[in-house]
Design an enzyme around this catalytic site. Structure first.
Site, short mmCIF file in Angstrom:
data_model
loop_
_atom_site.label_atom_id
_atom_site.label_comp_id
_atom_site.label_asym_id
_atom_site.label_seq_id
_atom_site.Cartn_x
_atom_site.Cartn_y
_atom_site.Cartn_z
N GLY A 71 3.02 -8.01 9.87
CA GLY A 71 2.45 -8.88 8.85
C GLY A 71 1.05 -9.39 9.12
O GLY A 71 0.65 -10.41 8.55
N LEU A 124 7.91 -0.66 3.94
CA LEU A 124 8.32 0.70 4.28
C LEU A 124 9.41 1.29 3.38
O LEU A 124 9.75 2.46 3.53
CB LEU A 124 8.76 0.76 5.75
CG LEU A 124 7.67 0.30 6.73
CD1 LEU A 124 8.14 0.44 8.17
CD2 LEU A 124 6.36 1.06 6.52
N ILE A 148 9.58 1.89 -3.55
CA ILE A 148 9.65 0.94 -4.68
C ILE A 148 10.48 1.57 -5.79
O ILE A 148 10.18 2.69 -6.23
CB ILE A 148 8.21 0.62 -5.17
CG1 ILE A 148 7.44 -0.16 -4.09
CG2 ILE A 148 8.23 -0.17 -6.47
CD1 ILE A 148 8.02 -1.51 -3.74
N ASN A 159 -0.59 -0.67 -2.91
CA ASN A 159 -0.21 -0.37 -1.52
C ASN A 159 -1.46 -0.10 -0.70
O ASN A 159 -2.47 0.37 -1.21
CB ASN A 159 0.69 0.87 -1.49
CG ASN A 159 1.18 1.19 -0.08
OD1 ASN A 159 1.58 0.29 0.67
ND2 ASN A 159 1.16 2.45 0.29
N HIS A 202 -2.48 2.20 2.64
CA HIS A 202 -1.99 3.27 3.52
C HIS A 202 -3.02 3.46 4.64
O HIS A 202 -4.22 3.54 4.35
CB HIS A 202 -1.79 4.56 2.72
CG HIS A 202 -1.14 5.61 3.55
ND1 HIS A 202 0.21 5.61 3.81
CD2 HIS A 202 -1.66 6.67 4.23
CE1 HIS A 202 0.50 6.64 4.59
NE2 HIS A 202 -0.62 7.29 4.86
#
Ligand code: GAR
Length: 190
Positions: free
Chosen positions: A13, A86, A89, A103, A105
């Site tokens: 996080g 991870l 969705i 997102n 990446h």
């Protein structure tokens, strides 16, 4: 009312913390909730330390429109941000929040994307292939892993001596620098 951001994260996080702090300082939006599929994920403690409410959910709850769908419907987020999230969705969320799920990446998509390509797995593959660059991709989420429209990419040069951990550090630096600003621009554009 300020635009609302909900963050979904599965792990450490540090990106979530960086985004929360950015918006607590700029006040152009507010991170109103951090959700995790892991009830002991470090991201939850990081969010709570910054007074952001948290909740965890199971994979089944994520896939249920009646449970997670309703939880989000009550919040009415302007953006749903995946920061090291991870799980896939579910389609009902992609349909209910078109172009609102974002997102990050840790590679230059379309390279090094897809199922199983996350976190250190990505950086190990990049080092094994002796790439001279890697980077970050911020993109819309659709029903396929890492295939939604690209919003932003940034590159960083790699040294032949870089370990996967060195690459991870370079990538995190790019993420901290760009991710909150890209989110802010998306919010301001709407
Ligand atoms: C980040 O580097 C993010 O790009 C990556 O996980 C890391 C989470 O770090 N996401 C993926 O690999 C998604 N496929 P953090 O928990 O410290 O923010």
């Amino acid at each position: 009312m300020k635009p609302k951001i909900v963050i979904l994260a599965s792990g450490n996080g540090t990106n979530a913390e960086n985004i929360i702090k950015y918006f607590q300082a700029t006040k152009t939006a507010e991170v109103v909730q951090v959700l995790s599929n892991k009830k002991d994920a470090k991201v939850l403690a990081r969010a709570e330390a910054l007074n952001v409410p948290t909740r965890s959910f199971t994979k089944d709850q994520l896939n249920s429109k009646e449970i997670l769908g309703r939880m989000l419907e009550e919040i009415k987020p302007d953006l749903i941000v995946l920061a090291g999230f991870l799980l896939k969705i579910p389609e009902y969320l992609v349909a209910d929040y078109p172009d609102k799920i974002i997102n990050i990446h840790p590679a230059l998509l379309p390279d090094y994307g897809g199922k199983g390509m996350y976190g250190m797995h990505v950086h190990k593959a990049v080092v094994e292939n002796k790439e001279s660059f890697s980077g970050i991709t911020i993109h819309y989420v659709n029903e396929h892993y890492d295939e939604g429209g690209i919003i932003f990419q940034a590159k960083t040069r790699l040294d032949p001596s870089d370990s996967p951990e060195d690459v991870a550090a370079k990538i995190h630096k790019l993420e901290y620098e760009h991710f909150p600003k890209v989110l802010e621009n998306l919010i301001l554009a709407h």
